[in-house]
Design a protein around this motif. Structure first.
Motif, PDB file in Angstrom:
ATOM      1  N   ASP A 257       0.826  -1.215   0.000  1.00  0.00           N
ATOM      2  CA  ASP A 257       0.000   0.000   0.000  1.00  0.00           C
ATOM      3  C   ASP A 257       0.852   1.253   0.000  1.00  0.00           C
ATOM      4  O   ASP A 257       0.475   2.264  -0.577  1.00  0.00           O
ATOM      5  N   THR A 258       1.992   1.178   0.678  1.00  0.00           N
ATOM      6  CA  THR A 258       2.822   2.381   0.749  1.00  0.00           C
ATOM      7  C   THR A 258       3.839   2.435  -0.389  1.00  0.00           C
ATOM      8  O   THR A 258       4.559   3.415  -0.520  1.00  0.00           O
ATOM      9  N   LEU A 259       3.886   1.403  -1.168  1.00  0.00           N
ATOM     10  CA  LEU A 259       4.860   1.359  -2.263  1.00  0.00           C
ATOM     11  C   LEU A 259       4.319   2.133  -3.459  1.00  0.00           C
ATOM     12  O   LEU A 259       3.212   1.852  -3.935  1.00  0.00           O
ATOM     13  N   ALA A 260       5.112   3.097  -3.906  1.00  0.00           N
ATOM     14  CA  ALA A 260       4.648   3.917  -5.017  1.00  0.00           C
ATOM     15  C   ALA A 260       5.050   3.282  -6.332  1.00  0.00           C
ATOM     16  O   ALA A 260       6.224   3.247  -6.669  1.00  0.00           O
ATOM     17  N   MET A 261       4.055   2.737  -7.009  1.00  0.00           N
ATOM     18  CA  MET A 261       4.302   2.254  -8.362  1.00  0.00           C
ATOM     19  C   MET A 261       2.967   2.046  -9.051  1.00  0.00           C
ATOM     20  O   MET A 261       1.920   2.161  -8.430  1.00  0.00           O
TER      21      MET A 261
ATOM     22  N   GLY B 183      16.463  -1.188 -11.802  1.00  0.00           N
ATOM     23  CA  GLY B 183      16.083   0.212 -11.967  1.00  0.00           C
ATOM     24  C   GLY B 183      17.106   1.103 -11.302  1.00  0.00           C
ATOM     25  O   GLY B 183      17.959   0.626 -10.561  1.00  0.00           O
ATOM     26  N   PRO B 184      17.008   2.404 -11.571  1.00  0.00           N
ATOM     27  CA  PRO B 184      17.997   3.334 -11.001  1.00  0.00           C
ATOM     28  C   PRO B 184      17.920   3.381  -9.477  1.00  0.00           C
ATOM     29  O   PRO B 184      16.919   2.953  -8.911  1.00  0.00           O
ATOM     30  N   PRO B 185      18.959   3.899  -8.836  1.00  0.00           N
ATOM     31  CA  PRO B 185      18.955   3.987  -7.366  1.00  0.00           C
ATOM     32  C   PRO B 185      17.783   4.836  -6.878  1.00  0.00           C
ATOM     33  O   PRO B 185      17.446   5.837  -7.510  1.00  0.00           O
ATOM     34  N   GLY B 186      17.197   4.420  -5.785  1.00  0.00           N
ATOM     35  CA  GLY B 186      16.131   5.223  -5.191  1.00  0.00           C
ATOM     36  C   GLY B 186      14.760   5.017  -5.794  1.00  0.00           C
ATOM     37  O   GLY B 186      13.856   5.817  -5.612  1.00  0.00           O
ATOM     38  N   THR B 187      14.601   3.930  -6.535  1.00  0.00           N
ATOM     39  CA  THR B 187      13.291   3.691  -7.140  1.00  0.00           C
ATOM     40  C   THR B 187      12.489   2.659  -6.353  1.00  0.00           C
ATOM     41  O   THR B 187      11.419   2.249  -6.770  1.00  0.00           O
ATOM     42  N   GLY B 188      13.033   2.205  -5.240  1.00  0.00           N
ATOM     43  CA  GLY B 188      12.232   1.366  -4.352  1.00  0.00           C
ATOM     44  C   GLY B 188      12.471  -0.131  -4.457  1.00  0.00           C
ATOM     45  O   GLY B 188      11.608  -0.918  -4.093  1.00  0.00           O
ATOM     46  N   LYS B 189      13.632  -0.543  -4.897  1.00  0.00           N
ATOM     47  CA  LYS B 189      13.896  -1.980  -5.011  1.00  0.00           C
ATOM     48  C   LYS B 189      13.963  -2.643  -3.627  1.00  0.00           C
ATOM     49  O   LYS B 189      13.323  -3.659  -3.390  1.00  0.00           O
ATOM     50  N   SER B 190      14.756  -2.035  -2.753  1.00  0.00           N
ATOM     51  CA  SER B 190      14.867  -2.610  -1.406  1.00  0.00           C
ATOM     52  C   SER B 190      13.531  -2.510  -0.672  1.00  0.00           C
ATOM     53  O   SER B 190      13.150  -3.413   0.077  1.00  0.00           O
ATOM     54  N   THR B 191      12.822  -1.403  -0.913  1.00  0.00           N
ATOM     55  CA  THR B 191      11.513  -1.227  -0.289  1.00  0.00           C
ATOM     56  C   THR B 191      10.555  -2.324  -0.754  1.00  0.00           C
ATOM     57  O   THR B 191       9.761  -2.843   0.026  1.00  0.00           O
ATOM     58  N   MET B 192      10.657  -2.650  -2.023  1.00  0.00           N
ATOM     59  CA  MET B 192       9.800  -3.694  -2.589  1.00  0.00           C
ATOM     60  C   MET B 192      10.060  -5.043  -1.902  1.00  0.00           C
ATOM     61  O   MET B 192       9.119  -5.799  -1.608  1.00  0.00           O
TER      62      MET B 192
ATOM     63  N   THR C   6      19.459  -4.916  -8.943  1.00  0.00           N
ATOM     64  CA  THR C   6      20.588  -4.323  -9.665  1.00  0.00           C
ATOM     65  C   THR C   6      20.212  -2.961 -10.230  1.00  0.00           C
ATOM     66  O   THR C   6      19.041  -2.704 -10.511  1.00  0.00           O
ATOM     67  N   ASN C   7      21.209  -2.120 -10.374  1.00  0.00           N
ATOM     68  CA  ASN C   7      20.980  -0.834 -11.041  1.00  0.00           C
ATOM     69  C   ASN C   7      21.315  -0.935 -12.527  1.00  0.00           C
ATOM     70  O   ASN C   7      20.936  -0.094 -13.303  1.00  0.00           O
ATOM     71  N   HIS C   8      22.038  -1.978 -12.875  1.00  0.00           N
ATOM     72  CA  HIS C   8      22.488  -2.104 -14.272  1.00  0.00           C
ATOM     73  C   HIS C   8      22.146  -3.475 -14.816  1.00  0.00           C
ATOM     74  O   HIS C   8      22.975  -4.375 -14.815  1.00  0.00           O
TER      75      HIS C   8
ATOM     76  N   VAL D  60       0.211   7.803  -4.768  1.00  0.00           N
ATOM     77  CA  VAL D  60       0.403   6.951  -3.582  1.00  0.00           C
ATOM     78  C   VAL D  60       1.239   7.684  -2.543  1.00  0.00           C
ATOM     79  O   VAL D  60       0.906   7.715  -1.352  1.00  0.00           O
ATOM     80  N   LEU D  61       2.315   8.320  -3.023  1.00  0.00           N
ATOM     81  CA  LEU D  61       3.195   9.038  -2.089  1.00  0.00           C
ATOM     82  C   LEU D  61       2.467  10.211  -1.432  1.00  0.00           C
ATOM     83  O   LEU D  61       2.610  10.448  -0.234  1.00  0.00           O
ATOM     84  N   ALA D  62       1.676  10.941  -2.224  1.00  0.00           N
ATOM     85  CA  ALA D  62       0.949  12.098  -1.685  1.00  0.00           C
ATOM     86  C   ALA D  62      -0.017  11.639  -0.596  1.00  0.00           C
ATOM     87  O   ALA D  62      -0.178  12.283   0.429  1.00  0.00           O
TER      88      ALA D  62
ATOM     89  N   ASN E   9       0.296   8.873   1.202  1.00  0.00           N
ATOM     90  CA  ASN E   9       1.050   8.387   2.359  1.00  0.00           C
ATOM     91  C   ASN E   9       1.680   9.510   3.167  1.00  0.00           C
ATOM     92  O   ASN E   9       1.612   9.517   4.382  1.00  0.00           O
ATOM     93  N   TYR E  10       2.267  10.445   2.460  1.00  0.00           N
ATOM     94  CA  TYR E  10       3.055  11.458   3.156  1.00  0.00           C
ATOM     95  C   TYR E  10       2.207  12.635   3.623  1.00  0.00           C
ATOM     96  O   TYR E  10       2.447  13.186   4.690  1.00  0.00           O
ATOM     97  N   LEU E  11       1.234  13.030   2.772  1.00  0.00           N
ATOM     98  CA  LEU E  11       0.486  14.255   3.104  1.00  0.00           C
ATOM     99  C   LEU E  11      -0.977  13.985   3.401  1.00  0.00           C
ATOM    100  O   LEU E  11      -1.717  14.889   3.770  1.00  0.00           O
TER     101      LEU E  11
ATOM    102  N   THR F  33      13.196  10.137  -9.179  1.00  0.00           N
ATOM    103  CA  THR F  33      12.957   8.860  -8.475  1.00  0.00           C
ATOM    104  C   THR F  33      11.931   9.063  -7.351  1.00  0.00           C
ATOM    105  O   THR F  33      11.814  10.169  -6.817  1.00  0.00           O
ATOM    106  N   PRO F  34      11.209   8.012  -7.011  1.00  0.00           N
ATOM    107  CA  PRO F  34      10.262   8.105  -5.897  1.00  0.00           C
ATOM    108  C   PRO F  34      10.948   8.578  -4.618  1.00  0.00           C
ATOM    109  O   PRO F  34      10.335   9.294  -3.831  1.00  0.00           O
ATOM    110  N   ALA F  35      12.214   8.214  -4.451  1.00  0.00           N
ATOM    111  CA  ALA F  35      12.927   8.636  -3.246  1.00  0.00           C
ATOM    112  C   ALA F  35      13.050  10.159  -3.202  1.00  0.00           C
ATOM    113  O   ALA F  35      12.855  10.770  -2.159  1.00  0.00           O
ATOM    114  N   ASP F  36      13.337  10.774  -4.361  1.00  0.00           N
ATOM    115  CA  ASP F  36      13.458  12.231  -4.401  1.00  0.00           C
ATOM    116  C   ASP F  36      12.105  12.905  -4.211  1.00  0.00           C
ATOM    117  O   ASP F  36      11.995  13.924  -3.530  1.00  0.00           O
TER     118      ASP F  36
END
Ligand SMILES: Nc1ncnc2c1ncn2[C@@H]1O[C@H](COP(=O)(O)OP(=O)(O)OP(=O)(O)O)[C@@H](O)[C@H]1O
Ligand SMILES: [Mg+2]
Length: 518
Positions: free
Chosen positions: A211-215, A252-261, A373-375, A405-407, A409-411, A432-435
Motif C-alpha cells: 500500500d505504501t509502495l509507489a508504483m 532500476g535506477p537507485p532510489g526507485t524502491g527496489k529494497s523497499t519492494m 541491480t541498477n544495471h 500513492v506518495l501524496a 502516504n506522506y500528506l 525517483t520516488p525517493a526524491d
C-alpha cells in the motif's frame, strides 16, 4: 507349610475344574448367537464403566530428539484456547518478542468442543525418579499433552478434529511468529570460528507494504497475484515437478524502491528475509551451506548483484595478481595470509547458478530469491534468463500514479489543484520516488498549509530537474556533435594523407617508368 501349598493347589484345581465345567455347559446349552450377545454385552459393560480414549502427544519424537511438530501445533492451539478457558495459567515470553503468551499449567485440564463433540486436553510432565546430575536443567523431563474423548466420537476426532488442531496451531504460530532479518557475517568470538560465515539475525520490522509502495497500480496487483499464487502453490509445483521457489529480478535506477519492494514482499507474505552479502562468502561450498541453512517461507535477497559478484573475468585477474605477489614474498606467514585473502570471495557465477537451479535448490521449498541491480544490462544473460529469474520487475522513475500513492502516504492528500501540473511535470521529468518522497516530507506537524507548501516545493524541484535535464541533454548533444566533427575531420585528414601517399607513389612510378624507357 507343604500341606498348605498342597491344599491351595487342590483348591485351584477344583476352581479351574468348576470354570471349565461352567464354560462347557455354556458352550453346550447356549446357542452361539446368545454367546455372542453375552460377550458383546460384557464388552459394552466394560466400555460403559470407562468409555474414554486417551491419546498422548510427546514433545520429542524419534531418536534424534526432534521436536514434534504436532506438539508445537497443539501448544499453540491450546494457548489460544486456554487463555480464556483454563484457570491456572503459565506465562511465557515468546522468544525474540515482547509479547507474553499464556498457556495452561501442568495437570490443568481444559475442555474443547468441536462439531458438538466434547473433549478434554491436559498438559502433563514426568520427571524421572533418579536424580541424576544434568547439565541442562529439566533435560530429562518429559512433557506431553493428553487428549481424552468418548469412544463414540473416535471417528470425528481422528478424522477431522486432529487435523483441524494442527492446521489451526500452525496458523497461530505463523501469526505470532516474530519475523527475522538474517544477514551473513563472519563468525565473531574465538579465532577458530572466524573462517566461516554464519547467519545472524535481528527482528524484521520494516514498515513498507504494497500500500505504501509507489508504483503503477496494475503492476502492483500483478506482483501481489504472482506472490499469492506462489505461496499457495505447493501442490502445483509438485505436480509440474519443479522445486518450490521463485526468482525475481528487480532492476532500476537507485532510489526507485527496489529494497523497499523486498520489504513489502516479506510483509505481504509473512516471510523471513535473508540478506545475502556475496562478497563475504568465501567460496561456493560456503554459499551452498548458507543457502541450505535458510528456513522455509523466506526471501533470499542478493542486492546489487552486478557489484557483489565479479562475474568471473575480474576474479581471474585478481588471482593472477596474487600469484605475482607471492613470487616476491618469501616468508610463509604473509604467504599464508595472502593465500587466505586469495580465497576471499571465490564465489563464482556457476556456483550461484548451480544453487539456484541445481539439485540443492529443492532442499526445502518455499523460497523466493530476489536479485536487485541498477544495471540490468551488465548482468550475465545466464543469470537472468527466464526460469532462473522467473519475473523481471522494472522499478522506474516516479510517474503520476506513483506520485498519488506518495501524496496519500506522506500528506494524506487524495487530490489537489496542483496535481495537474505535477502530473505533467512528472511525465516529462525523470525523478525517483525517493526524491519525490523527500520533497513531500512534512517539516512540522500535520498542517494543510504545509501540505501545499510541500507540493509547491516539489514543483520547484521538478522544474529545476527538468531544466538540468534539458541543459544536460544540450550539453550531451553539443559534445556528441563535437565528437562527430572531430571524427569527421580526422577521417578527412587520413583520407588526404592517403591520397598524398598514392599521389607520391604514382609520381615515383612514373619517374621510374620513364627512367626505364629512357
Ligand atoms: N516506489 C517507492 N515507493 C515508496 N517509497 C519509495 C519508493 N522508492 C523509493 N522510496 C523511498 O526512497 C527510499 C530509498 O528507496 P530504496 O532503498 O528502496 O531504493 P533502491 O531502489 O533500493 O535504491 P538502491 O538501488 O540505491 O539500493 C526509501 O526509504 C523509500 O522510502
Ligand atoms: Mg536498495
Amino acid at each position: 507349610m507343604m500341606m498348605m501349598k498342597g491344599e491351595q493347589w487342590s483348591n485351584l484345581g477344583s476352581t479351574m475344574a468348576a470354570i471349565m465345567f461352567v464354560y462347557a455347559m455354556f458352550r453346550q446349552y447356549f446357542p452361539p448367537q446368545l454367546q455372542d450377545y453375552i460377550f458383546r454385552y460384557g464388552k459394552k459393560l466394560s466400555n460403559f464403566m470407562y468409555p474414554y480414549i486417551h491419546v498422548t502427544f510427546d514433545e520429542f519424537i524419534g531418536e534424534r530428539m526432534k521436536k514434534s511438530e504436532a506438539f508445537s501445533a497443539i501448544q499453540n492451539y491450546l494457548s489460544d484456547k486456554s487463555s480464556s478457558n483454563a484457570k491456572r495459567l503459565k506465562a511465557d515470553v515468546v522468544k525474540d518478542s515482547q509479547s507474553l503468551v499464556l498457556s495452561m499449567d501442568y495437570n490443568e485440564e481444559i475442555t474443547d468442543e468441536f462439531n458438538g463433540v466434547k473433549l478434554w486436553w491436559s498438559a502433563n510432565r514426568t520427571t524421572p525418579k533418579s536424580q541424576q546430575f544434568s547439565f541442562y536443567p529439566g533435560a530429562d523431563e518429559k512433557r506431553f499433552y493428553t487428549l481424552k474423548f468418548h469412544k463414540r466420537d473416535r471417528q470425528v476426532i481422528t478424522g477431522i478434529y486432529l487435523s483441524h488442531v494442527l492446521k489451526q496451531g500452525k496458523a497461530i504460530a505463523a501469526d505470532n511468529r516474530q519475523r527475522k532479518l538474517y544477514s551473513n557475517g563472519t563468525g565473531q568470538g574465538w579465532p577458530g570460528n572466524r573462517s566461516s560465515t554464519t547467519w545472524t539475525h535481528v527482528a524484521f520490522e520494516h514498515p513498507a507494504t504494497f500500500d505504501t509502495l509507489a508504483m503503477d497500480e496494475k503492476k502492483k496487483r500483478e506482483i501481489k497475484k504472482d506472490l499469492v499464487k506462489f505461496s499457495n502453490g505447493k501442490e502445483y509445483y509438485a505436480k509440474i515437478g519443479k522445486a518450490w521457489k521463485r526468482g525475481y529480478l528487480l532492476y532500476g535506477p537507485p532510489g526507485t524502491g527496489k529494497s523497499t519492494m523486498v520489504a513489502a514482499m516479506a510483509n505481504f507474505l509473512n516471510y523471513d528475509v535473508y540478506d545475502l552479502e556475496l562478497t563475504t562468502v568465501k567460496n561456493n561450498v560456503e554459499l551452498r551451506r548458507l543457502l541450505i541453512e535458510t528456513s522455509n517461507k523466506s526471501i533470499i535477497v542478493i542486492e546489487d548483484i552486478d557489484c557483489s559478484l565479479d562475474l568471473t573475468g575480474q576474479r581471474e585477474e585478481k588471482k593472477k595478481k596474487k600469484k605475482d605477489d607471492k613470487n616476491e614474498e618469501g616468508d610463509p606467514i604473509s604467504a599464508m595470509s595472502k593465500n587466505e585473502e586469495r580465497k576471499e570471495s571465490e564465489v563464482t557465477l556457476s556456483g550461484l547458478l548451480n544453487f539456484i537451479d541445481g539439485i540443492w535448490s529443492a532442499c526445502g521449498g518455499e523460497r523466493i530469491i530476489v536479485f536487485t541491480t541498477n544495471h540490468v544490462e551488465k548482468l550475465d544473460p545466464a543469470l537472468i534468463r527466464r526460469g532462473r529469474m522467473d519475473k523481471h520487475i522494472e522499478m522506474s522513475y516516479c510517474r503520476f500514479e506513483a506520485f498519488k500513492v506518495l501524496a496519500k502516504n506522506y500528506l494524506d492528500i487524495d487530490s489537489h489543484p496542483l496535481f495537474g501540473e505535477i502530473g505533467n511535470l512528472l511525465e516529462e521529468t525523470d525523478m525517483t520516488p525517493a526524491d519525490v518522497a523527500e520533497n513531500l516530507m512534512l517539516n512540522s506537524d500535520d498542517d494543510e498549509e504545509e501540505g501545499e507548501t510541500c507540493l509547491k516545493n516539489l514543483i520547484e524541484a521538478l522544474k529545476t530537474a527538468k531544466e538540468e535535464a534539458s541543459k544536460k541533454a544540450e550539453e550531451d548533444a553539443r559534445l556528441e556533435a563535437e565528437k562527430e566533427q572531430k571524427e569527421k575531420e580526422e577521417a578527412e585528414k587520413e583520407q588526404s594523407v592517403k591520397e598524398d601517399v598514392t599521389q607520391d607513389a604514382i609520381s615515383a612510378k612514373e619517374v621510374k617508368d620513364n627512367g626505364v624507357i629512357h
